[in-house]
Design a protein around this motif. Structure first.
Motif, PDB file in Angstrom:
ATOM      1  N   GLY A   3       0.775  -1.228   0.000  1.00 43.73           N
ATOM      2  CA  GLY A   3       0.000   0.000   0.000  1.00 43.73           C
ATOM      3  C   GLY A   3       0.809   1.282   0.000  1.00 43.73           C
ATOM      4  N   ASP A  37       0.915   4.824   1.546  1.00 39.82           N
ATOM      5  CA  ASP A  37       0.393   5.450   2.757  1.00 39.82           C
ATOM      6  C   ASP A  37       0.452   6.968   2.729  1.00 39.82           C
ATOM      7  N   ARG A  77      -5.403   6.113   0.746  1.00 38.35           N
ATOM      8  CA  ARG A  77      -4.693   6.485   1.969  1.00 38.35           C
ATOM      9  C   ARG A  77      -3.876   7.752   1.773  1.00 38.35           C
ATOM     10  N   LYS A 122      -4.641   1.384  -1.383  1.00 42.02           N
ATOM     11  CA  LYS A 122      -4.089   0.298  -0.570  1.00 42.02           C
ATOM     12  C   LYS A 122      -3.405  -0.777  -1.406  1.00 42.02           C
TER      13      LYS A 122
END
Length: 282
Positions: free
Chosen positions: A13, A15, A255, A271
């Motif tokens: 993922g 972030d 995210r 993600k």
């Protein structure tokens, strides 16, 4: 908005994302290791910064330095080395060497001489960059994790949280109070705010806010990009009225958000390790 490009930058993922100063910074997590991947947009080269444990939730850039916020309760400072052409570790800000965070740091931004950071407990901290010290803490600024922080105009700070609110903060009135400890406004408005404005509360409650980023449309109007829990698109809200401006579609559990306003571009990382690039329609 229209999708112009999509790229998988890692099998894990994304972030956090930040594009500034000719670089794109991407915060990634692999197993229990936090990685910041640095892309030089002029030369096409890249390098990795390691040291965080767990996810890298937030990134900020100022004065040739990169600041990264981690699940390991630390903020790491990386200084750009002109000779080597890479960023190198300079300092670690945490509870063991100062008044740092005692919970995972989810967000940070730099405005002028100060850096603002928010953590999982809802605490908001103000750092003096010249001293490298925390100079103010607002405990329980939110009722849950502070997921994003962004500046608005010359004086205001916006924070978003998993408690489902965005709060607007004004500057303090003394050298020891950099930020007022009570917000000027919250979105959605609570019943007290709605009553004081002589109207009815028409805004719907929103689920937890995973991330937020402030940008501008081609006309220069301030726009917030907003990703919420279990949402497959990124909402766009125009300030100061928080008016609906549509969405960035088909972004699965985003995210990380960023933008390049001078090129009318918005970026969303999900993600699955994919970064999607959107552009305002002409």
């Amino acid at each position: 908005m229209q999708l112009t490009h999509s790229d998988i930058v890692a099998p894990y993922g994304v972030d956090s994302i930040r594009v500034e100063g000719g670089f794109m910074f991407v915060g990634l997590s692999k197993a229990d290791e936090g990685i910041v991947k640095v892309y030089n947009l002029q030369t096409g080269t890249s390098h990795q910064l390691t040291g965080h444990k767990g996810q890298v939730y937030g990134l900020a850039v100022a004065n040739n330095a990169l600041f990264s916020a981690g699940q390991d309760c630390s903020i790491r400072v990386w200084q750009y080395n002109e000779t080597a052409g890479i960023f190198m570790s300079q300092a670690i800000l945490n509870a063991t060497n100062g008044d740092g965070h005692r919970h995972a740091v989810y967000s940070l931004t730099v405005l002028g001489q100060y850096m603002f950071s928010g953590d999982r407990s809802g605490a908001l901290k103000v750092w003096d960059l010249a001293q490298g010290l925390c100079v103010q803490t607002v405990q329980r600024a939110h009722d849950n994790a502070i997921t994003s922080i962004t500046g608005w105009g010359e004086n205001y700070l916006l924070t978003s949280s998993m408690d489902g609110t965005i709060k607007v903060w004004s500057p303090g009135s003394s050298p020891t109070v950099i930020l007022n400890t009570q917000p000027e406004f919250r979105y959605p408005e609570d019943d007290t705010q709605s009553s004081s404005r002589g109207g009815y509360r028409q805004q719907q409650d929103i689920p937890g806010i995973v991330t937020m980023f402030g940008s501008a449309d081609p006309a220069g109007r301030s726009v917030l990009m907003l990703a919420t829990v279990r949402d497959r698109s990124v909402k766009l809200l125009e300030l100061p009225a928080f008016a609906d401006r549509g969405n960035l579609p088909d972004v699965c559990d985003s995210r990380a958000l960023s933008a390049i306003p001078e090129h009318n571009i918005m970026l969303a990382g999900d993600k699955n390790g994919t970064i999607k690039i959107f552009q305002w329609k002409a």
